[in-house]
Scaffold this motif. Structure first.
Motif, PDB file in Angstrom:
ATOM      1  N   VAL A 104       0.859  -1.185   0.000  1.00 50.77           N
ATOM      2  CA  VAL A 104       0.000   0.000   0.000  1.00 50.77           C
ATOM      3  C   VAL A 104       0.893   1.232   0.000  1.00 50.77           C
ATOM      4  O   VAL A 104       1.843   1.322   0.774  1.00 50.77           O
ATOM      5  CB  VAL A 104      -0.938   0.005   1.235  1.00 50.77           C
ATOM      6  CG1 VAL A 104      -1.706   1.306   1.331  1.00 50.77           C
ATOM      7  CG2 VAL A 104      -1.889  -1.178   1.178  1.00 50.77           C
ATOM      8  N   ASP A 105       0.574   2.175  -0.876  1.00 54.43           N
ATOM      9  CA  ASP A 105       1.319   3.433  -0.975  1.00 54.43           C
ATOM     10  C   ASP A 105       0.659   4.523  -0.141  1.00 54.43           C
ATOM     11  O   ASP A 105      -0.567   4.545  -0.015  1.00 54.43           O
ATOM     12  CB  ASP A 105       1.359   3.929  -2.424  1.00 54.43           C
ATOM     13  CG  ASP A 105       2.325   3.150  -3.277  1.00 54.43           C
ATOM     14  OD1 ASP A 105       3.217   2.478  -2.728  1.00 54.43           O
ATOM     15  OD2 ASP A 105       2.185   3.229  -4.514  1.00 54.43           O
ATOM     16  N   GLY A 106       1.479   5.414   0.407  1.00 54.76           N
ATOM     17  CA  GLY A 106       0.969   6.633   1.009  1.00 54.76           C
ATOM     18  C   GLY A 106       0.850   6.648   2.519  1.00 54.76           C
ATOM     19  O   GLY A 106       0.576   7.698   3.092  1.00 54.76           O
ATOM     20  N   MET A 107       1.039   5.530   3.186  1.00 55.17           N
ATOM     21  CA  MET A 107       0.933   5.538   4.652  1.00 55.17           C
ATOM     22  C   MET A 107       2.196   6.144   5.257  1.00 55.17           C
ATOM     23  O   MET A 107       3.304   5.870   4.801  1.00 55.17           O
ATOM     24  CB  MET A 107       0.723   4.116   5.182  1.00 55.17           C
ATOM     25  CG  MET A 107      -0.601   3.515   4.793  1.00 55.17           C
ATOM     26  SD  MET A 107      -0.940   1.947   5.616  1.00 55.17           S
ATOM     27  CE  MET A 107       0.242   0.880   4.812  1.00 55.17           C
ATOM     28  N   THR A 108       2.003   6.972   6.296  1.00 53.35           N
ATOM     29  CA  THR A 108       3.151   7.636   6.914  1.00 53.35           C
ATOM     30  C   THR A 108       3.233   7.442   8.428  1.00 53.35           C
ATOM     31  O   THR A 108       4.245   7.812   9.021  1.00 53.35           O
ATOM     32  CB  THR A 108       3.112   9.152   6.621  1.00 53.35           C
ATOM     33  OG1 THR A 108       1.894   9.689   7.131  1.00 53.35           O
ATOM     34  CG2 THR A 108       3.225   9.434   5.130  1.00 53.35           C
ATOM     35  N   CYS A 109       2.169   6.898   9.052  1.00 52.04           N
ATOM     36  CA  CYS A 109       2.175   6.823  10.513  1.00 52.04           C
ATOM     37  C   CYS A 109       1.254   5.702  11.006  1.00 52.04           C
ATOM     38  O   CYS A 109       0.554   5.054  10.223  1.00 52.04           O
ATOM     39  CB  CYS A 109       1.729   8.152  11.111  1.00 52.04           C
ATOM     40  SG  CYS A 109       0.013   8.577  10.720  1.00 52.04           S
ATOM     41  N   GLY A 110       1.239   5.517  12.300  1.00 48.49           N
ATOM     42  CA  GLY A 110       0.397   4.503  12.915  1.00 48.49           C
ATOM     43  C   GLY A 110      -1.083   4.728  12.678  1.00 48.49           C
ATOM     44  O   GLY A 110      -1.861   3.779  12.582  1.00 48.49           O
ATOM     45  N   ASN A 111      -1.495   5.976  12.579  1.00 44.21           N
ATOM     46  CA  ASN A 111      -2.898   6.284  12.319  1.00 44.21           C
ATOM     47  C   ASN A 111      -3.295   5.792  10.922  1.00 44.21           C
ATOM     48  O   ASN A 111      -4.389   5.272  10.723  1.00 44.21           O
ATOM     49  CB  ASN A 111      -3.150   7.783  12.468  1.00 44.21           C
ATOM     50  CG  ASN A 111      -4.610   8.108  12.618  1.00 44.21           C
ATOM     51  OD1 ASN A 111      -5.371   7.387  13.269  1.00 44.21           O
ATOM     52  ND2 ASN A 111      -5.029   9.204  12.008  1.00 44.21           N
ATOM     53  N   CYS A 112      -2.401   5.946   9.961  1.00 44.11           N
ATOM     54  CA  CYS A 112      -2.638   5.433   8.600  1.00 44.11           C
ATOM     55  C   CYS A 112      -2.823   3.917   8.644  1.00 44.11           C
ATOM     56  O   CYS A 112      -3.742   3.373   8.022  1.00 44.11           O
ATOM     57  CB  CYS A 112      -1.461   5.765   7.697  1.00 44.11           C
ATOM     58  SG  CYS A 112      -1.078   7.516   7.510  1.00 44.11           S
TER      59      CYS A 112
ATOM     60  N   VAL B  40       0.520  -4.882   9.059  1.00 41.21           N
ATOM     61  CA  VAL B  40       1.132  -3.878   8.198  1.00 41.21           C
ATOM     62  C   VAL B  40       2.558  -3.637   8.673  1.00 41.21           C
ATOM     63  O   VAL B  40       2.794  -3.399   9.854  1.00 41.21           O
ATOM     64  CB  VAL B  40       0.339  -2.552   8.228  1.00 41.21           C
ATOM     65  CG1 VAL B  40       1.010  -1.509   7.354  1.00 41.21           C
ATOM     66  CG2 VAL B  40      -1.107  -2.772   7.805  1.00 41.21           C
ATOM     67  N   ASP B  41       3.507  -3.693   7.730  1.00 41.37           N
ATOM     68  CA  ASP B  41       4.902  -3.362   8.010  1.00 41.37           C
ATOM     69  C   ASP B  41       5.131  -1.959   7.451  1.00 41.37           C
ATOM     70  O   ASP B  41       5.455  -1.801   6.271  1.00 41.37           O
ATOM     71  CB  ASP B  41       5.816  -4.393   7.349  1.00 41.37           C
ATOM     72  CG  ASP B  41       7.289  -4.142   7.642  1.00 41.37           C
ATOM     73  OD1 ASP B  41       7.600  -3.330   8.542  1.00 41.37           O
ATOM     74  OD2 ASP B  41       8.135  -4.752   6.955  1.00 41.37           O
ATOM     75  N   LEU B  42       4.929  -0.938   8.287  1.00 38.52           N
ATOM     76  CA  LEU B  42       4.955   0.456   7.841  1.00 38.52           C
ATOM     77  C   LEU B  42       6.346   0.872   7.366  1.00 38.52           C
ATOM     78  O   LEU B  42       7.330   0.738   8.085  1.00 38.52           O
ATOM     79  CB  LEU B  42       4.499   1.385   8.970  1.00 38.52           C
ATOM     80  CG  LEU B  42       4.498   2.872   8.639  1.00 38.52           C
ATOM     81  CD1 LEU B  42       3.514   3.190   7.511  1.00 38.52           C
ATOM     82  CD2 LEU B  42       4.156   3.681   9.884  1.00 38.52           C
ATOM     83  N   HIS B  43       6.392   1.389   6.134  1.00 35.97           N
ATOM     84  CA  HIS B  43       7.568   2.034   5.567  1.00 35.97           C
ATOM     85  C   HIS B  43       7.095   3.443   5.213  1.00 35.97           C
ATOM     86  O   HIS B  43       6.598   3.674   4.105  1.00 35.97           O
ATOM     87  CB  HIS B  43       8.062   1.293   4.320  1.00 35.97           C
ATOM     88  CG  HIS B  43       8.570  -0.080   4.594  1.00 35.97           C
ATOM     89  ND1 HIS B  43       9.904  -0.372   4.692  1.00 35.97           N
ATOM     90  CD2 HIS B  43       7.909  -1.250   4.821  1.00 35.97           C
ATOM     91  CE1 HIS B  43      10.056  -1.663   4.958  1.00 35.97           C
ATOM     92  NE2 HIS B  43       8.850  -2.212   5.044  1.00 35.97           N
ATOM     93  N   ALA B  44       7.209   4.351   6.164  1.00 38.02           N
ATOM     94  CA  ALA B  44       6.646   5.697   6.021  1.00 38.02           C
ATOM     95  C   ALA B  44       7.060   6.362   4.716  1.00 38.02           C
ATOM     96  O   ALA B  44       8.236   6.447   4.395  1.00 38.02           O
ATOM     97  CB  ALA B  44       7.064   6.568   7.201  1.00 38.02           C
ATOM     98  N   GLY B  45       6.051   6.781   3.951  1.00 37.36           N
ATOM     99  CA  GLY B  45       6.278   7.486   2.706  1.00 37.36           C
ATOM    100  C   GLY B  45       6.628   6.596   1.520  1.00 37.36           C
ATOM    101  O   GLY B  45       6.825   7.091   0.425  1.00 37.36           O
ATOM    102  N   ALA B  46       6.717   5.290   1.737  1.00 37.75           N
ATOM    103  CA  ALA B  46       7.038   4.351   0.659  1.00 37.75           C
ATOM    104  C   ALA B  46       5.940   3.291   0.593  1.00 37.75           C
ATOM    105  O   ALA B  46       4.912   3.419   1.255  1.00 37.75           O
ATOM    106  CB  ALA B  46       8.397   3.709   0.927  1.00 37.75           C
ATOM    107  N   SER B  47       6.163   2.256  -0.183  1.00 40.69           N
ATOM    108  CA  SER B  47       5.209   1.153  -0.237  1.00 40.69           C
ATOM    109  C   SER B  47       5.369   0.288   1.004  1.00 40.69           C
ATOM    110  O   SER B  47       6.471  -0.161   1.307  1.00 40.69           O
ATOM    111  CB  SER B  47       5.445   0.302  -1.489  1.00 40.69           C
ATOM    112  OG  SER B  47       5.091   1.020  -2.637  1.00 40.69           O
TER     113      SER B  47
END
Length: 77
Positions: free
Chosen positions: A9-17, A36-43
């Motif tokens: 998923v593109d566009g997530m930047t934080c835990g709230n996303c 979700v394995d958050l990569h802020a600002g990336a896929s």
């Protein structure tokens, strides 16, 4: 038997996303777990465990409802 689906998923930047995407994916019938394995600002890789295979359009609609986009690759184009 459970089914595991992984996509990005593109566009997530934080835990709230992450929370918004997770909540929307959990509305799909049969979804048991979302990671979700958050990569802020990336896929960011997202893994969904469900009771049966998920329809691509249902996944895409849930992610878009949360305000983000599925990265075009694999079966989720």
């Amino acid at each position: 038997m459970s089914q595991t689906t992984t996509f990005s998923v593109d566009g997530m930047t934080c835990g709230n996303c992450v929370r918004h995407v997770t909540e929307e994916l959990q509305t799909i019938p049969g979804v048991r777990d979302v990671t979700v394995d958050l990569h802020a600002g990336a896929s960011s890789p997202v893994t969904v465990v469900s009771d049966e295979p998920l329809a691509d359009d249902a996944v895409r609609a849930a992610v878009e409802e949360a305000g983000y986009a599925v990265t075009p690759r694999g079966s989720l184009l």
